[in-house]
Scaffold this motif. Structure first.
Motif, short mmCIF file in Angstrom:
data_model
loop_
_atom_site.label_atom_id
_atom_site.label_comp_id
_atom_site.label_asym_id
_atom_site.label_seq_id
_atom_site.Cartn_x
_atom_site.Cartn_y
_atom_site.Cartn_z
N ASP A 88 -46.03 -40.82 -37.00
CA ASP A 88 -46.17 -42.59 -36.38
C ASP A 88 -45.47 -42.90 -35.07
OD1 ASP A 88 -44.24 -41.22 -37.81
OD2 ASP A 88 -43.39 -42.70 -39.57
N ARG A 89 -45.20 -41.70 -35.05
CA ARG A 89 -44.37 -41.95 -33.58
C ARG A 89 -45.41 -41.76 -32.50
NH1 ARG A 89 -38.76 -40.80 -31.68
NH2 ARG A 89 -39.00 -42.48 -30.20
N GLN A 90 -46.20 -42.79 -31.11
CA GLN A 90 -47.09 -42.16 -30.03
C GLN A 90 -45.77 -41.55 -29.15
OE1 GLN A 90 -49.87 -42.82 -29.96
NE2 GLN A 90 -49.69 -41.31 -28.42
N GLU A 91 -44.58 -41.93 -28.51
CA GLU A 91 -44.05 -40.86 -28.44
C GLU A 91 -43.57 -39.57 -28.54
OE1 GLU A 91 -42.31 -43.26 -30.42
OE2 GLU A 91 -42.84 -44.37 -28.30
N ASP A 92 -43.68 -39.00 -29.59
CA ASP A 92 -43.90 -37.75 -29.92
C ASP A 92 -45.31 -37.41 -29.86
OD1 ASP A 92 -41.10 -37.97 -30.78
OD2 ASP A 92 -41.68 -37.44 -33.06
N TRP A 93 -46.26 -37.79 -29.89
CA TRP A 93 -47.85 -37.48 -29.86
C TRP A 93 -47.87 -37.06 -27.97
CZ3 TRP A 93 -52.04 -35.74 -33.11
CH2 TRP A 93 -52.00 -36.70 -33.72
N ASN A 94 -46.94 -37.75 -27.10
CA ASN A 94 -47.00 -37.76 -25.53
C ASN A 94 -45.68 -36.46 -25.70
OD1 ASN A 94 -48.73 -40.36 -25.71
ND2 ASN A 94 -47.20 -41.15 -24.99
N TYR A 95 -45.22 -36.20 -26.41
CA TYR A 95 -44.41 -35.63 -25.52
C TYR A 95 -45.16 -33.81 -26.23
CZ TYR A 95 -39.96 -32.38 -25.81
OH TYR A 95 -39.28 -31.68 -25.43
N ILE A 96 -45.71 -34.02 -27.13
CA ILE A 96 -46.06 -32.79 -27.63
C ILE A 96 -47.33 -32.29 -26.49
CG2 ILE A 96 -48.03 -31.22 -28.80
CD1 ILE A 96 -45.15 -31.06 -30.04
N ASN A 97 -48.05 -33.23 -26.80
CA ASN A 97 -49.08 -33.21 -25.49
C ASN A 97 -49.19 -32.74 -23.93
OD1 ASN A 97 -51.44 -33.75 -27.20
ND2 ASN A 97 -51.30 -36.21 -26.71
N TYR A 98 -47.62 -33.33 -23.49
CA TYR A 98 -46.58 -33.15 -21.99
C TYR A 98 -46.60 -31.44 -22.00
CZ TYR A 98 -42.89 -31.34 -19.39
OH TYR A 98 -42.16 -30.58 -18.83
N VAL A 99 -46.13 -30.85 -23.68
CA VAL A 99 -45.56 -29.58 -23.50
C VAL A 99 -47.01 -28.75 -23.34
CG1 VAL A 99 -44.16 -27.75 -25.10
CG2 VAL A 99 -43.22 -29.72 -24.65
N LEU A 137 -30.36 -36.75 -22.26
CA LEU A 137 -30.40 -35.24 -21.48
C LEU A 137 -30.78 -34.22 -22.37
CD1 LEU A 137 -26.36 -35.76 -21.14
CD2 LEU A 137 -27.72 -34.85 -19.54
N ILE A 138 -31.36 -34.21 -23.60
CA ILE A 138 -31.96 -32.86 -24.42
C ILE A 138 -33.45 -32.93 -23.85
CG2 ILE A 138 -33.35 -32.47 -26.67
CD1 ILE A 138 -30.74 -34.73 -27.56
N ASN A 139 -34.35 -34.39 -24.01
CA ASN A 139 -35.12 -33.92 -22.92
C ASN A 139 -35.05 -33.77 -21.59
OD1 ASN A 139 -36.61 -35.12 -25.20
ND2 ASN A 139 -36.22 -37.12 -24.81
N LEU A 140 -34.30 -33.80 -20.75
CA LEU A 140 -34.22 -32.98 -19.31
C LEU A 140 -33.48 -31.68 -19.55
CD1 LEU A 140 -33.42 -33.29 -16.61
CD2 LEU A 140 -31.53 -34.20 -16.61
N PHE A 141 -32.92 -31.15 -20.60
CA PHE A 141 -32.52 -29.81 -20.35
C PHE A 141 -34.05 -29.04 -20.97
CE2 PHE A 141 -28.21 -31.14 -21.87
CZ PHE A 141 -27.29 -30.26 -20.58
N ARG A 142 -34.47 -29.90 -21.58
CA ARG A 142 -36.42 -29.11 -22.45
C ARG A 142 -36.51 -29.05 -21.19
NH1 ARG A 142 -36.55 -31.56 -27.98
NH2 ARG A 142 -34.53 -30.97 -29.29
N LYS A 143 -36.76 -29.94 -20.55
CA LYS A 143 -37.93 -30.28 -19.18
C LYS A 143 -37.47 -29.09 -18.18
CE LYS A 143 -40.47 -33.09 -15.69
NZ LYS A 143 -39.74 -32.43 -14.43
N GLU A 144 -36.81 -29.03 -18.17
CA GLU A 144 -36.37 -27.96 -17.26
C GLU A 144 -36.32 -26.28 -17.62
OE1 GLU A 144 -35.56 -28.30 -13.83
OE2 GLU A 144 -35.40 -30.51 -14.62
N ILE A 145 -36.39 -26.22 -19.02
CA ILE A 145 -36.41 -24.90 -19.34
C ILE A 145 -37.52 -24.21 -19.68
CG2 ILE A 145 -36.22 -23.37 -21.36
CD1 ILE A 145 -33.12 -24.78 -21.83
N PHE A 146 -38.50 -25.45 -20.06
CA PHE A 146 -40.24 -25.14 -19.97
C PHE A 146 -40.84 -25.25 -18.68
CE2 PHE A 146 -39.97 -28.50 -24.12
CZ PHE A 146 -39.98 -27.64 -24.93
N GLU A 147 -40.28 -26.00 -17.74
CA GLU A 147 -40.89 -25.19 -16.53
C GLU A 147 -40.31 -24.69 -15.89
OE1 GLU A 147 -39.80 -29.07 -13.86
OE2 GLU A 147 -41.12 -29.81 -14.86
N ALA A 148 -39.48 -23.72 -16.20
CA ALA A 148 -38.94 -22.63 -15.33
C ALA A 148 -39.79 -20.90 -16.56
CB ALA A 148 -37.43 -22.42 -15.73
N PHE A 149 -39.36 -21.65 -17.33
CA PHE A 149 -40.24 -20.52 -18.80
C PHE A 149 -41.99 -20.24 -18.32
CE2 PHE A 149 -41.34 -17.81 -22.38
CZ PHE A 149 -40.04 -17.30 -22.75
N SER A 150 -42.50 -21.65 -18.27
CA SER A 150 -44.45 -21.74 -17.84
C SER A 150 -44.24 -21.01 -16.69
CB SER A 150 -44.62 -22.82 -18.52
OG SER A 150 -43.64 -23.57 -16.94
#
Length: 185
Positions: free
Chosen positions: A82-93, A53-66
């Motif tokens: 040291d977590r690839q998931e965090d690198w991926n997340y930052i790259n996505y944003v 849910l945290i990721n879903l809320f953020r995704k929707e907010i980022f998409e609307a704001f951008s």
């Protein structure tokens, strides 16, 4: 549009520096606990659902704001290097905002461990982050995640053009915000 991602370990001052930067620019602050605190109490025993849910809320907010006509956003995040998931997340944003023509800036904060333990108890932090108000629990999470993940980058690890690392141990939030504004805005 501009996106400034402020990242660093617990209680390094991400939100507080973001608040000060917001005051001296037209950037809106979206600190990470704005989504964490919405779902934390509801899904305390369901960490996967809380995270989803945290990721879903953020995704929707980022998409609307951008897609908006806003000047820009400050987003705060605790990036585990040291977590690839965090690198991926930052790259996505970054890619989402850049694909809409936004300029993306990266600000890493670091500060002494013992100072951050004290900052974990500040009035502003407790006022803006309900999940931090149980100080014993908050400090236990702080120490656990600090021992589990690497929350500051190695020298040269971040190869972004628009990147700055600030050790704000001896800077006020206002001083750190001014450094960011003078560097990027």
């Amino acid at each position: 549009m501009k996106l400034i991602i402020i990242f660093g370990p617990h209680a390094v001052g991400k939100m507080t520096v973001g608040q000060e930067l917001s005051k001296i620019t037209n950037l809106k602050l979206f600190h990470n606990h704005m989504t964490i605190d919405i779902v934390n109490d509801l899904f305390e025993n369901l960490p996967e659902e809380k995270s989803r849910l945290i990721n879903l809320f953020r995704k929707e907010i980022f998409e609307a704001f951008s897609n908006s006509e806003e000047y820009g956003m400050i987003f705060t995040y605790m990036w585990a290097f040291d977590r690839q998931e965090d690198w991926n997340y930052i790259n996505y944003v970054e890619e989402l905002f850049a694909s809409k023509g936004a300029e993306v800036y990266f600000v890493e904060l670091e500060a002494d461990y013992e100072l951050r333990i004290e900052r974990n108890k500040t009035e502003n932090r407790l006022l803006n982050k309900p999940t931090k108000r149980n100080l014993e629990k908050s400090e236990a999470i702080f120490r656990n995640l600090e021992s589990k993940y690497r929350l500051n980058s190695y020298e040269g690890e971040i190869e972004k053009i628009n990147y700055i690392k600030i050790n704000n141990t001896d800077f006020s939030p206002e001083e750190a915000a001014l450094i960011i504004k003078n560097k990027f805005l």
